[in-house]
Design an enzyme around this catalytic site. Structure first.
Site, short mmCIF file in Angstrom:
data_model
loop_
_atom_site.label_atom_id
_atom_site.label_comp_id
_atom_site.label_asym_id
_atom_site.label_seq_id
_atom_site.Cartn_x
_atom_site.Cartn_y
_atom_site.Cartn_z
CB THR A 128 -0.95 0.06 1.21
OG1 THR A 128 -0.19 -0.16 2.40
CG2 THR A 128 -2.04 -1.00 1.11
N GLY B 240 2.13 8.32 10.12
CA GLY B 240 1.60 8.31 8.76
C GLY B 240 1.85 9.64 8.07
N GLY C 145 -2.24 3.97 6.53
CA GLY C 145 -2.89 3.90 5.24
C GLY C 145 -1.92 4.29 4.15
N GLY D 24 -10.17 -5.13 8.43
CA GLY D 24 -8.84 -4.86 7.92
C GLY D 24 -8.09 -3.79 8.70
CE LYS E 116 3.71 4.04 13.93
NZ LYS E 116 2.24 3.79 13.86
CD GLU F 178 7.52 13.73 8.81
OE1 GLU F 178 8.35 14.62 8.91
OE2 GLU F 178 6.76 13.38 9.75
#
Lengths: 444, 444
Positions: free
Chosen positions: B29, B148, B317, B201, B219, B143
């Site tokens: 993705t 995200g 995403g 999902g 993170k 980054e």
């Protein structure tokens, strides 16, 4: 921290660091905050930049006032600073056009990088100044011009630069947001809250710049110029302030599921034209911007890939603004240490400016009416005859013969709404239009 | 846009642009989103970088699958890409350690700048990789490894770098936040919501990485390493996941004025040591983080000058993460066009790591008890004997003999609380400890 605690390591490291000599123009809250931040956090800033920064001159208007920096740094000869060949970077914290603009131009002409917090100067003359910086391959940074300490200018230039941006908007003026928040939460009138804000130092004696939307206009124009890659002529920006917002408008907003904020909005249309506008807006309570209160600022950004983002924080004040100035200074210092060229981007010519006529939005409108049984029917019919659909309605009796009706329309083209409203105003049951305010939508 | 509409100008401009040839590793993705974003927004990206970017090779595992890019770009020879002398920049979108780490190391060894979205690799091996990049004066950007599409890594390196940072924290894992939000809003148990998230999902078949806090640990460690200028050894990070949070804890949280979020927290103590921790936390409803729901991520930052800032957006995403990757690619491209050196900063050695014993916080604790008149008195006394002050209490009967008591303590040193809790557990009126969760405060 480590360097301070370990003088031996510190001095040997410093011997190898390139020197960056800074001339600071202005020693008001922003200038003084900048000086103090560079002093307080010097060790970590040296480590992060690989350069030995120091403020070597501070330009002020009146040399005699006592100030929180060594007396020998101060001079009233600001032009002397910007042409001094031993100074590498000029930080402009004066504000306004005169004398800031001529000083910044002279600094760039003399090959010095510039960091500025000046929104009015960048909004009015930014394109020319940036072109000058680009031609000389030096840096001209202005993070502090928008949103105080909120990182947004550089973020739009860098991390978000890959996105096409259908829309961005912001609560960009702390004074207006403080006033609107108090009106909303306490039901108090504009004049009273403004007077209180002036007492507390949140509003200036002449509040025009804040409450009439000039400050927001400068800021959203600067952001739009970055996102859309060309200058935004201020005369193409639609600007309305908050002086016409009445306490009763907040009551209707609340019942309809909204609050009222002064927004700067920039959007790109399908034909590539850009619309920039500043006005009070009905903001749905579910929108992230609705809960940004008091003197806080926020920028809401919608990018085609990143989706919705929001940044919020203190949009004004010496220390937050100093944080943004020093962030820019750090970038200049790194670039200086790396012997890099400047990072100014080329501007395209201005995009075509879209006017307000074709803007489609829901609109809130409040009417003073004759309190009679057929009033609502006649007004609704007049709107309907002009194809303005009404989504919600509230009404109340104000005295024996007077009533008030508030509508929220379905999304409507603005020119069509204005034509309908003119027809409605002609009705003998309508005394007048109290106010009308555009709404924004919650995007998904 | 302008260039596309004006081919003559476009082609003459392109003739002068330096070429930047990109090798993309991985086409899941994130990789596919990155490729698509570079294609879709190419004209504006060219204008903003002054470089002519193109993806010339895409490394995948299985060459035969059909993919949304020209077939001739694909190869299963990933190592061939990273050693190909015609490639300037490697974008790593594989994730995990093997084979990503060896490919990234080889790319750096071959003098190629790298952009990566790989949080695990950067958390575990970032210090070594960054040192390699620094030695070679090339760029290594990451980054997309945190938050995200939310710009935070570069913002900490640049715009906020002048601040000393007493504390920063974030909701950094979308899966956990989705689960906690559903538990909070719908009163449903963890297992049920997890199963639903897996169906939709939002959670993987093996959810360990998300719900046990590993992802958040990677993170927050990366963010802490930037802010505090040295690597954060993962073994120094206190990590708890959300599997122990019960639906009833949300009910007590609500009554007490809180909600529950999985937080990554990094803080600097007065002695210069750094504490990094990951655990579910009681978040006051008035805190900006409390309203960050569903799969949204947010980073809350407190700097000594800038004050409180918050950044929120989609933390995962393909498209939002691609936005961050492309933002980094744009920076590499500008640097490339300006013939600049890399921008990696030197790391100091790790700071001393502070443990949890000295953490002072309010703590929520839920006890299963014998439902008898003197139970509350005995428990309160035991806490009091250990100097643990109780700020609020809720109780209910669960069946004939069982009851449940939930306390919120005053701020207490953690070791002291744990000792008190051990004593409370010994009481014959206490069946056991249901759960205990640290709270955070709203700062002013």
């Amino acid at each position: 921290m480590a360097n301070l605690l370990n003088p031996e390591r510190s001095s040997s490291a410093l011997n190898r660091l390139p020197q960056l000599r800074i001339g600071l123009l202005g020693f008001g809250t922003v200038g003084e905050g900048t000086y103090r931040m560079l002093e307080d956090n010097l060790a970590s800033i040296r480590r992060k930049t690989g350069a030995d920064l120091s403020v070597v001159r501070i330009g002020i208007r009146d040399e005699k006032k006592s100030r929180r920096a060594p007396r020998e740094l101060f001079t009233a000869d600001n032009m002397g600073i910007v042409i001094d060949p031993s100074i590498d970077l000029v930080v402009e914290a004066i504000g306004g056009i005169d004398p800031a603009l001529s000083l910044v131009e002279a600094a760039l002409d003399h090959g010095k990088s510039v960091v500025t917090a000046n929104k009015e100067m960048m909004a009015k003359h930014g394109a020319r100044l940036l072109e000058k910086a680009r031609a000389k391959q030096i840096d001209l940074h202005f993070e502090a011009a928008v949103g105080g300490g909120i990182p947004i200018v550089q973020v739009l230039k860098h991390q978000l630069a890959g996105n096409d941006v259908p829309m961005m908007m912001g609560i960009l003026n702390g004074t207006s947001n403080y006033i609107l928040t108090a009106m909303s939460q306490e039901g108090r009138p504009f004049d009273e809250v403004l007077a209180e804000a002036q007492l507390k130092g949140y509003a200036e004696a002449d509040p025009t710049n804040d409450v009439e939307g000039f400050d927001t206009m400068y800021k959203i124009s600067i952001l739009a110029s970055i996102v859309y890659g060309g200058p935004v002529p201020l005369e193409s920006v639609h600007r309305e302030g908050i002086t016409g917002v009445d306490a009763i408008d907040f009551e209707y907003a609340d019942v309809l599921g909204y609050t009222i904020k002064l927004l700067g909005v920039a959007e790109e249309l399908a034909d590539g034209s850009v619309r920039v506008r500043v006005h009070p807006a009905f903001v749905p309570k579910a929108h992230s911007l609705a809960s940004v209160n008091d003197v806080f600022n926020a920028v809401w950004f919608h990018g085609d890939f990143v989706g919705d983002l929001m940044f919020s924080g203190r949009g004004a004040g010496g220390d937050p603004t100093a944080s943004a100035v020093v962030g820019d200074v750090i970038d200049v210092a790194r670039n200086f240490a790396a012997k890099g060229t400047g990072s100014a981007l080329p501007f395209d010519p201005p995009r075509a400016a879209a006017g307000m006529d074709d803007l489609v939005s829901r609109i809130y409108v409040r009417l003073d009416v004759l309190d009679k049984p057929n009033t609502l029917g006649r007004i609704s019919t007049a709107f309907g005859d002009h194809n303005v659909g009404l989504a919600a309605m509230e009404m109340r009796t104000t005295d024996a013969n007077h009533g008030e009706i508030a509508f929220l329309t379905h999304p409507v083209r603005e020119a069509q709404f204005v034509a309908a409203l003119e027809a409605v105003e002609q009705l003998d049951v309508v005394y007048g239009v109290g106010n009308w305010i555009r709404a924004i939508e919650v995007t998904k």
